[in-house]
Design an enzyme around this catalytic site. Structure first.
Site, PDB file in Angstrom:
ATOM      1  N   GLY A  84     -25.482  17.044 -21.549  1.00 53.62           N
ATOM      2  CA  GLY A  84     -26.010  15.868 -20.847  1.00 53.62           C
ATOM      3  C   GLY A  84     -26.550  15.803 -19.659  1.00 53.62           C
ATOM      4  O   GLY A  84     -26.392  14.915 -18.570  1.00 53.62           O
ATOM      5  N   ILE A  85     -27.092  16.993 -19.323  1.00 54.84           N
ATOM      6  CA  ILE A  85     -27.559  17.484 -18.002  1.00 54.84           C
ATOM      7  C   ILE A  85     -29.088  16.955 -17.714  1.00 54.84           C
ATOM      8  O   ILE A  85     -29.573  16.727 -16.916  1.00 54.84           O
ATOM      9  CB  ILE A  85     -27.825  19.020 -17.766  1.00 54.84           C
ATOM     10  CG1 ILE A  85     -27.546  19.384 -16.403  1.00 54.84           C
ATOM     11  CG2 ILE A  85     -28.975  19.716 -18.317  1.00 54.84           C
ATOM     12  CD1 ILE A  85     -26.124  19.162 -15.827  1.00 54.84           C
ATOM     13  N   GLY A  86     -29.765  16.500 -18.826  1.00 56.14           N
ATOM     14  CA  GLY A  86     -31.217  15.839 -18.771  1.00 56.14           C
ATOM     15  C   GLY A  86     -32.067  16.826 -19.450  1.00 56.14           C
ATOM     16  O   GLY A  86     -33.290  16.686 -19.131  1.00 56.14           O
ATOM     17  N   LYS A  87     -31.704  17.715 -20.530  1.00 55.82           N
ATOM     18  CA  LYS A  87     -32.684  18.660 -20.875  1.00 55.82           C
ATOM     19  C   LYS A  87     -33.658  17.838 -22.038  1.00 55.82           C
ATOM     20  O   LYS A  87     -35.128  18.290 -21.758  1.00 55.82           O
ATOM     21  CB  LYS A  87     -32.133  19.770 -22.070  1.00 55.82           C
ATOM     22  CG  LYS A  87     -31.023  20.815 -21.485  1.00 55.82           C
ATOM     23  CD  LYS A  87     -30.771  21.667 -22.349  1.00 55.82           C
ATOM     24  CE  LYS A  87     -30.048  21.093 -23.670  1.00 55.82           C
ATOM     25  NZ  LYS A  87     -28.646  20.365 -23.362  1.00 55.82           N
ATOM     26  N   VAL A 105     -34.817  14.801 -21.553  1.00 57.95           N
ATOM     27  CA  VAL A 105     -36.114  14.070 -20.727  1.00 57.95           C
ATOM     28  C   VAL A 105     -36.917  15.086 -19.991  1.00 57.95           C
ATOM     29  O   VAL A 105     -37.996  14.720 -19.925  1.00 57.95           O
ATOM     30  CB  VAL A 105     -35.278  13.244 -19.660  1.00 57.95           C
ATOM     31  CG1 VAL A 105     -36.014  12.622 -18.727  1.00 57.95           C
ATOM     32  CG2 VAL A 105     -34.358  12.073 -20.394  1.00 57.95           C
ATOM     33  N   LYS A 132     -36.637  21.788 -31.508  1.00 58.91           N
ATOM     34  CA  LYS A 132     -35.202  21.793 -31.397  1.00 58.91           C
ATOM     35  C   LYS A 132     -34.341  22.366 -32.545  1.00 58.91           C
ATOM     36  O   LYS A 132     -34.146  21.568 -33.624  1.00 58.91           O
ATOM     37  CB  LYS A 132     -34.838  20.227 -31.303  1.00 58.91           C
ATOM     38  CG  LYS A 132     -33.309  19.730 -31.003  1.00 58.91           C
ATOM     39  CD  LYS A 132     -32.858  20.002 -29.325  1.00 58.91           C
ATOM     40  CE  LYS A 132     -31.375  19.580 -29.315  1.00 58.91           C
ATOM     41  NZ  LYS A 132     -31.012  19.370 -28.040  1.00 58.91           N
ATOM     42  N   THR A 174     -26.883  17.936 -32.591  1.00 60.59           N
ATOM     43  CA  THR A 174     -25.639  17.352 -33.055  1.00 60.59           C
ATOM     44  C   THR A 174     -25.688  15.950 -32.748  1.00 60.59           C
ATOM     45  O   THR A 174     -26.464  15.637 -31.565  1.00 60.59           O
ATOM     46  CB  THR A 174     -24.418  18.317 -32.477  1.00 60.59           C
ATOM     47  OG1 THR A 174     -24.560  18.046 -31.189  1.00 60.59           O
ATOM     48  CG2 THR A 174     -24.582  19.749 -32.761  1.00 60.59           C
ATOM     49  N   ASP A 208     -32.960  13.814 -30.538  1.00 56.79           N
ATOM     50  CA  ASP A 208     -33.682  14.328 -29.297  1.00 56.79           C
ATOM     51  C   ASP A 208     -34.976  14.376 -29.480  1.00 56.79           C
ATOM     52  O   ASP A 208     -36.009  13.985 -28.611  1.00 56.79           O
ATOM     53  CB  ASP A 208     -33.159  15.669 -28.815  1.00 56.79           C
ATOM     54  CG  ASP A 208     -31.719  15.524 -28.085  1.00 56.79           C
ATOM     55  OD1 ASP A 208     -31.242  14.404 -27.893  1.00 56.79           O
ATOM     56  OD2 ASP A 208     -31.117  16.552 -28.108  1.00 56.79           O
ATOM     57  N   ALA A 262     -29.230  23.225 -27.462  1.00 56.03           N
ATOM     58  CA  ALA A 262     -28.290  22.456 -27.708  1.00 56.03           C
ATOM     59  C   ALA A 262     -27.084  22.988 -26.572  1.00 56.03           C
ATOM     60  O   ALA A 262     -26.547  24.194 -26.981  1.00 56.03           O
ATOM     61  CB  ALA A 262     -27.772  22.550 -29.056  1.00 56.03           C
TER      62      ALA A 262
END
Length: 226
Positions: A12-15, A17, A37, A41, A49, A110
């Site tokens: 949830g760190i922004g990978k 985006v 990717k 999951t 994503d 992931a």
């Protein structure tokens, strides 16, 4: 081979985006770009994503191997779905098949760098090492980010994997003392390639394109695909 691996200091760190922004920037500068990717999951909850990359960046060369419904670490998500993670060889084959001369191939992991993504326990770090690919790390701006970032950079250095720098994944509209100081400290650890504003993933295509084209140094991005 022009492969860049994108990891993060956590979930949830922004990978996604950040991956989309880099892909969008490359596309707008005339660079052929693909996004891989290998493992996804959380599809039951609507996480997709690659679909998000397509929506934001307008990239159509999208490649994946395994999708699991629960929003868990890949190994747990695979086991609970009654399936297995792809093999390391399958992941490498996916990436090398997507890449070609003159193309920038982005590989989004992931979770973090050392999360298992293959059936033999291999991690994204192993994949990057096998490919000889540099790794771009997406980081948070707030408290705790310096320790998490150093740990990730040290894990790369331990395997002699090149760091491509950092992207701050969710820069606040009104940064506080901690965020401002951390940004300066992060720049001393590795080059900060971009600081993407919080909420960038909710933008429409046109606004995201304007954001992306200004977010990165064009000469750096062009060098990735050289």
């Amino acid at each position: 081979m022009s492969v860049l691996v994108v990891t993060g200091t956590g979930t949830g760190i922004g990978k996604t985006v950040a991956t989309a922004a880099l892909a969008c920037h490359a596309r707008l500068h005339g660079i052929d770009v693909a996004v891989c990717k290998p493992v996804q999951t959380g599809t039951r909850d609507g996480d997709d994503d690659l679909a998000e990359v397509a929506r934001l960046a307008g990239v159509t060369e999208l490649h994946s191997l395994a999708r699991f419904p629960e929003p868990l670490a890949p190994l747990a998500a695979a086991r609970r779905s009654g399936a297995e993670l792809p093999t390391r060889a399958q992941i490498l084959d996916l990436i090398t098949a997507a890449d070609r001369p003159g193309r920038l191939t982005l590989v989004e992991g992931a979770g973090g760098l050392l999360v298992e993504i293959a059936s033999d326990g291999s991690t994204l770090r192993d994949v990057a090492a096998d490919l000889g690919a540099p790794v771009l790390t997406v980081v948070a701006p707030g408290l705790g980010t310096l320790n998490h970032t150093v740990l990730t950079l040290e894990a790369l250095a331990h395997r002699q994997i090149s760091s491509a720098g950092l992207v701050i994944g969710a820069w606040p509209a009104q940064p506080g003392v901690a965020e401002i100081d951390n940004r300066d400290a992060l720049s001393r650890l590795a080059p900060v390639r971009a600081a993407l504003p919080a909420g960038a993933g909710s933008l429409g295509r046109a606004d995201f394109e304007r954001l992306s084209v200004d977010a990165f140094d064009p000469s750096w991005v062009e060098g990735l695909a050289a």
